[in-house]
Design a protein around this motif. Structure first.
Motif, PDB file in Angstrom:
ATOM      1  N   SER A   1       0.826  -1.203   0.000  1.00 40.03           N
ATOM      2  CA  SER A   1       0.000   0.000   0.000  1.00 40.03           C
ATOM      3  C   SER A   1       0.862   1.254   0.000  1.00 40.03           C
ATOM      4  O   SER A   1       0.572   2.228  -0.716  1.00 40.03           O
ATOM      5  CB  SER A   1      -0.918  -0.015   1.223  1.00 40.03           C
TER       6      SER A   1
ATOM      7  N   LEU B   1       2.248   1.794  -3.475  1.00 40.40           N
ATOM      8  CA  LEU B   1       1.216   2.269  -4.401  1.00 40.40           C
ATOM      9  C   LEU B   1       0.916   3.747  -4.176  1.00 40.40           C
ATOM     10  O   LEU B   1       0.780   4.521  -5.130  1.00 40.40           O
ATOM     11  CB  LEU B   1      -0.053   1.437  -4.241  1.00 40.40           C
ATOM     12  N   LYS B   2       0.811   4.137  -2.915  1.00 39.58           N
ATOM     13  CA  LYS B   2       0.523   5.537  -2.598  1.00 39.58           C
ATOM     14  C   LYS B   2       1.669   6.454  -3.033  1.00 39.58           C
ATOM     15  O   LYS B   2       1.446   7.625  -3.381  1.00 39.58           O
ATOM     16  CB  LYS B   2       0.261   5.692  -1.109  1.00 39.58           C
TER      17      LYS B   2
ATOM     18  N   ASP C   1      -7.068  -0.660  -2.776  1.00 39.96           N
ATOM     19  CA  ASP C   1      -5.823  -0.347  -3.484  1.00 39.96           C
ATOM     20  C   ASP C   1      -5.236  -1.579  -4.153  1.00 39.96           C
ATOM     21  O   ASP C   1      -4.763  -1.514  -5.301  1.00 39.96           O
ATOM     22  CB  ASP C   1      -4.792   0.236  -2.506  1.00 39.96           C
TER      23      ASP C   1
END
Length: 509
Positions: free
Chosen positions: A357, A360-361, A406
């Protein structure tokens, strides 16, 4: 005056280590007897199959001396020290228990999964040896030291609940409100332990200790309750099972095999009530040290384990090739349908999801592509000998819910875990036309036999939480949430709650 009994430090360490190895692969016989009766009377095909897998897994683990569950537990030790005993050591008693944990969990013949993390707030670094234990010591009359060790899995431990009720409030009403809110992450069918009275911390301790008592609900039902407390146990046993939650939350007639209650005097203004569930990996044993050396436990008589054959469970199951799986194929799956998975799948759980995560962010590339893959929520035990992987049962999927939107956005096709998903996650699954599958919690050794090869592909520093790639063959799973968002954890219990209420428990699903 009798001389003091002297307990050597090594006797404590060796005895604790042996007991922890013992409970990693031997279920208590009383649990097996009651679970076998639950299997025999179960009317829900899905729940009956889940119980069958748990029983077969238990026998396999006992014969192979490998863990019943991949979550080999937080160690809790209840120690009763006789007042005429002296320990031949200059170290704290708790340190000897911790050493026993290290020896047991690092045993090369049967390594157990290290799950304990230091600094629970920030770093959460794995201690790598599952120490420290949680130790409770009581000084009692006598010339022996009694140590009861239990290994409590995170899935059931996370479902512990506490409330301070008004003195006139109904314990039954609170329990019946609370149990459905636990979901299936505690891996029923198991037990519910209740601690009533004392103070907040005393009630929790009572509930935990109550789970160590012998399972005797069958005898209690046969002879009838002899006290108000036993009446309450029977009432809760019957009413919890009438909720229809069933094995693994799939819907069925047995959610608990027993309800245990322990009480203690309390303040007139209070009624503290603690509830702790015990999962299908019901692991505990008691050893008694008397100064004559370390204690080794005798193996149980395996004739008490039922001879159940589940090879025919594949009949009627849909075979799925993970290497060619498409969303069009997944759209045909229905909640409650059995699948047999073969091909390559990735693994990942809490720590790996957090890292994915974060990447990805930050707009950074992932270390492994998730597009068109299936992701299994598992932290396996290390393999021994010719094993591709050690026991590798599913972990509770709801902990991955905050990351699911996500992760599905990467093109992931499906996820495998245990227990229900939250409403937002189910909506996300439907929006992405994905799917969520469940493997049986409490059947980790059985599931691992479907894994033909395994390798770490990312985040190796996370140990058991690293991302692996498994090659599986005929891994049994059940469709829990289909591509339209229909959930078996909603449909199954609702169906069986109605059937139990209407007296139609023998009806086919």
């Amino acid at each position: 005056m009798k001389p003091q009994v002297v307990i050597a430090e090594e006797d404590v360490i060796a005895s604790v280590a042996d007991a922890l190895q013992y409970i990693s692969y031997f279920h208590p016989a009383d649990y097996i007897a009651h679970l076998t009766r639950a299997f025999e009377r179960e009317a829900s095909p899905a729940a009956k199959d889940a119980i069958a897998q748990i029983l077969v897994n238990s026998r396999m683990a006992a014969l192979g001396h490998r863990p019943i569950c991949q979550d080999t537990g937080l160690v809790v030790a209840f120690v009763k020290v006789g007042m005429e005993v002296r320990f031949d050591t200059e170290r704290p008693l708790a340190d000897l228990i911790h050493d026993g944990v290290r020896r047991a969990y690092l045993d090369e013949a049967n390594p157990l999964r290290a799950s304990m993390v230091e600094d629970p707030l920030v770093a959460r670094r794995n201690t790598r040896d599952n120490s420290p234990a949680v130790v409770h010591v009581e000084l009692v009359p006598g010339r022996t030291v009694t140590i009861t060790v239990a290994a409590k899995g995170g899935g059931s431990e996370n479902k512990a609940r506490f409330a301070t009720l008004n003195p006139g409030a109904s314990v039954v009403d609170w329990v019946l409100k609370t149990v459905p809110e636990l979901g299936a992450g505690w891996c029923p069918p198991g037990m519910i332990g209740l601690g009533i009275g004392g103070s907040a911390e005393k009630a929790m301790l009572l509930a935990k200790e109550a789970l160590l008592e012998e399972i005797d609900m069958t005898d209690l039902l046969a002879r009838g309750p002899a006290s108000k407390e036993e009446e309450l146990r029977v009432e809760l046993y019957e009413k919890i099972n009438a909720l229809g939650i069933g094995a693994q939350g799939l819907g069925g007639v047995t959610t608990v095999v027993d309800v245990k209650i322990a009480t203690y005097p309390t303040h007139a203004a209070s009624k503290p009530v603690a509830l702790i569930p015990q999962c299908a990996a019901n692991r505990h044993a008691t050893i008694i040290l008397d100064g004559t050396g370390p204690v080794r436990l005798d193996p149980p008589d395996l004739s008490a384990w039922p001879q159940i054959v589940i090879g025919t469970a594949s009949l009627g199951a849909r075979r799925v090739d993970l290497d060619t799986l498409t969303r069009e194929e997944m759209a045909e799956w229905k909640p409650g349908e059995k699948l047999l998975l073969s091909g390559r799948m990735l693994t990942g759980r809490d720590a790996a999801h957090q890292r994915l995560s974060n990447l990805l962010k930050a707009g950074e590339p992932l270390p492994v592509s998730l597009k068109d893959r299936v992701l299994y929520y598992v932290g396996p035990v290390d393999p021994v000998g010719a094993e591709a992987v050690g026991p590798a049962g599913p972990t509770t999927a709801t902990r991955m819910d905050p990351f699911t939107e996500d992760i599905l956005g990467t093109g992931l096709l499906a996820m495998v875990g245990k227990a229900e998903r939250g409403p937002e996650t189910i909506a996300s699954i439907a929006r992405h036309k994905a799917a969520y599958l469940i493997a049986v919690g409490g059947a980790a050794y059985l599931v691992s036999k479907a894994v033909r090869a395994a390798r770490v592909v990312a985040f190796a520093d996370l140990g058991m939480e690293a991302i692996h790639e498994f090659e599986v063959e005929d891994m049994p799973v059940t469709v829990a949430v289909d591509a339209t968002g229909q959930s078996i954890h909603t449909l199954g219990p609702a169906l069986w709650r109605r059937r139990i209420a209407e007296g139609r428990v023998g009806a086919e699903t």
